[in-house]
Design an enzyme around this catalytic site. Sequence first.
Site, short mmCIF file in Angstrom:
data_model
loop_
_atom_site.label_atom_id
_atom_site.label_comp_id
_atom_site.label_asym_id
_atom_site.label_seq_id
_atom_site.Cartn_x
_atom_site.Cartn_y
_atom_site.Cartn_z
N SER A 1 -42.40 61.18 -32.75
CA SER A 1 -42.74 60.30 -33.86
C SER A 1 -44.11 59.67 -33.62
O SER A 1 -44.87 60.12 -32.76
CB SER A 1 -41.66 59.24 -34.05
OG SER A 1 -41.88 58.51 -35.24
N LYS B 1 -47.32 54.91 -36.29
CA LYS B 1 -47.49 54.62 -37.72
C LYS B 1 -46.14 54.49 -38.43
O LYS B 1 -46.09 54.08 -39.59
CB LYS B 1 -48.34 55.72 -38.37
CG LYS B 1 -49.78 55.71 -37.88
CD LYS B 1 -50.58 56.86 -38.45
CE LYS B 1 -52.03 56.78 -37.99
NZ LYS B 1 -52.18 56.82 -36.51
N LYS C 1 -42.30 59.60 -41.14
CA LYS C 1 -41.86 59.65 -39.75
C LYS C 1 -40.75 58.62 -39.50
O LYS C 1 -39.81 58.88 -38.75
CB LYS C 1 -43.04 59.41 -38.81
CG LYS C 1 -44.13 60.45 -38.89
CD LYS C 1 -43.64 61.86 -38.55
CE LYS C 1 -43.36 62.04 -37.09
NZ LYS C 1 -42.97 63.44 -36.76
N ASN D 1 -52.28 56.93 -30.76
CA ASN D 1 -53.23 57.98 -31.09
C ASN D 1 -53.46 58.84 -29.85
O ASN D 1 -53.70 58.31 -28.76
CB ASN D 1 -54.55 57.39 -31.57
CG ASN D 1 -54.45 56.86 -32.99
OD1 ASN D 1 -54.88 57.50 -33.93
ND2 ASN D 1 -53.84 55.69 -33.15
N VAL D 2 -53.39 60.14 -30.02
CA VAL D 2 -53.54 61.07 -28.90
C VAL D 2 -54.99 61.53 -28.84
O VAL D 2 -55.51 62.13 -29.78
CB VAL D 2 -52.59 62.27 -29.05
CG1 VAL D 2 -52.79 63.23 -27.89
CG2 VAL D 2 -51.15 61.78 -29.10
N LEU D 3 -55.64 61.25 -27.72
CA LEU D 3 -57.05 61.61 -27.56
C LEU D 3 -57.24 63.12 -27.61
O LEU D 3 -56.60 63.85 -26.87
CB LEU D 3 -57.57 61.08 -26.21
CG LEU D 3 -57.71 59.57 -26.08
CD1 LEU D 3 -58.02 59.20 -24.64
CD2 LEU D 3 -58.81 59.05 -26.99
N THR E 1 -64.30 53.41 -40.21
CA THR E 1 -63.66 52.84 -41.39
C THR E 1 -63.80 51.32 -41.44
O THR E 1 -64.03 50.74 -42.51
CB THR E 1 -62.17 53.21 -41.43
OG1 THR E 1 -61.54 52.78 -40.22
CG2 THR E 1 -62.00 54.71 -41.58
N GLU F 1 -54.36 53.44 -44.62
CA GLU F 1 -54.73 53.10 -43.24
C GLU F 1 -54.57 51.60 -43.00
O GLU F 1 -54.96 50.78 -43.82
CB GLU F 1 -56.17 53.53 -42.97
CG GLU F 1 -56.55 53.45 -41.50
CD GLU F 1 -57.91 54.07 -41.22
OE1 GLU F 1 -58.09 54.60 -40.12
OE2 GLU F 1 -58.77 54.03 -42.11
#
Length: 632
Positions: A400, A403, A415, A441-443, A466, A543
């Site tokens: 998952s 977020k 999710k 967050n996966v680099l 952003t 976002e």
Amino acid sequence: MQKAFILLVIDVCLVPLALLATMALKGTRAEVLFDTLLLRHWLLLPVLMVSAGGLCIALGMNRIKLKDYSGEAVGRSMLMAAALGIISAIFSQATGTGISSGFHVIFALVYFAAYFGSRLLMVWLLTQLYRRSRIFTRVAIYGAGRTGMALARELRAVDGLVVYAFLDDNATLSGMNVNGLPIFSGVHAAALRDRYKINRVILAMPSVSVDKQTFISKRLDKLGLEVQTLPAFSQLHGGDELMSRLLPAGPAALLMRDPLNEALATGCSAYRGANVMITGAGGSIGLELCRQVIGCRPARLVLFELSEIALYNAEAEMRVLAEALGVEIVAVLGSVCDGIHVSQVIERNAIAVVLHAAAYKHVPLVEMNPRVGLANNTLGTAVLAKAARDAGVKRFVLVSSDKAVRPGNLMGASKRFAELVIQDLAARAPKTIFSIVRFGNVLGSSGSVIPLFQEQIARGGPVTLTDERVTRYFMTIQEASRLVLLAGSFAEGGEVYVLDMGKPQRIGDLARRMIAASGYTVRDAETPHGDIEIVVTGLRPGEKLHEELMVRKGAQATAHPKIIRVREDHLSELETAAALRDLRDAVEHGSDAEVISVVARAVREYNPQSLPKSALQCRIVEAQHAADVPAE
């Protein structure tokens, strides 16, 4: 200075040797040789030796490093030999020695051959010394393309470092030589290490994906080699500057904390000898899961993937890794939404463990395609999980996202909806242990911010941000994958696992670190002459400024100090069944508005960031009227 003097002496001493060799080639007897060279023409020898010394200094031959003797340096030595031949001819003509013109031509050729051979001999001797020295760094360059060749030229100027060879996965290049350096296949890295005593490999493959570079880096690291990568090559200006800009390979260098790869054991006991299926096996997380699971030596690994090209690439890589370990690889093309196909695959392969990583994860795209996103992420999870339960699979792990916590977008809501499905099944599936893993967050994963920033930096900017206030939790692909395996190994059922990733990081700070690591400077009001500009574009649809890892307080410790267990509220069995029924109906009707209304009812924490609440309420009312259901 001392080295230059030694080379000068060697170049001068080659003159009498070349004269003797020339006379020998001409068939001159020893007594005639003595009479001609030492008695009648004794002035020729010192004239040529002095000339050789002067030419050597004038052309800078004694200042050229031995490892740089190639290309232009060889051309200079040819010019020097030709000049000595001309001087010999002019001197002989002026003194009336009667030496034939052919003699001077042969002398020039012999001197060049002696010069060239002496340099090669000294390079060989130096190489042997370097191999046995602990002071010098012995390097191989991974990538024999234009970047690799340019890098090899740059590294020639670096003291204490010697480049021995190229590594390249292009089979057509294996066995060839580039600028005097041999090219070896990437699979022969161990043999290259042993042959040349290589202790460092530099990746020079700017066009290769981050995933592939990470895989190569990991493979080389297991061989005991130090692996580095380089920034945008257009910014490299010299050897010393280059060495200061080389970076540890992989995106882990961008973490503002120590990676937890070593701290996170793989928990192999749950996978050793078992039949394991990984969905989304061709994606960033799925592919790394495959690599980690293969290391646990399962009996069979089933790669389940929707994308044909992704599955093809994943299977090709896994077969190479699995061959030495005796693991059977099965590649299956299909969608997790296809219940019949999923059930057949699980039963045919006697699957014991399912790691479910297949999902649409790009926030704006799912926001613009609610029906498709919810069908894949939520209904697909329900189909797969029920098939696993019915087949008696021992363990099921859902991958998952952070977020999913108080989701502000449909991807996160999909999710969280999938989590609710798994939590419901976990409460009433005695044969199957269901668990959930939430990532930050996966680099370096596909669609993440790092590949985007890398591409923008390579183009010269601007880097798009952003919002300066945006923060995210970050983890490496290796950390994420090991978290999945650990959660799958000690889960008891229904838990949500998260990794202790420290404090969230500002995306703006990450962008600045990446720009600096690439050898550029940021262009802003304080530094108007910088290289790369950062442009703020505003939050994208759905976002959030800040992500969270859990809804409820009171997280529990686990057997591992870096893994946290969370028990979240979930729907009742009837509520879950009704929500799934409504979602299926909405998807079949093809109505985005109905899909959003179902999500809003099922995921109570859903707080859309891209839709005003009034607009969301209007969509819910529209969907309820369309379904002829009274508004609450």
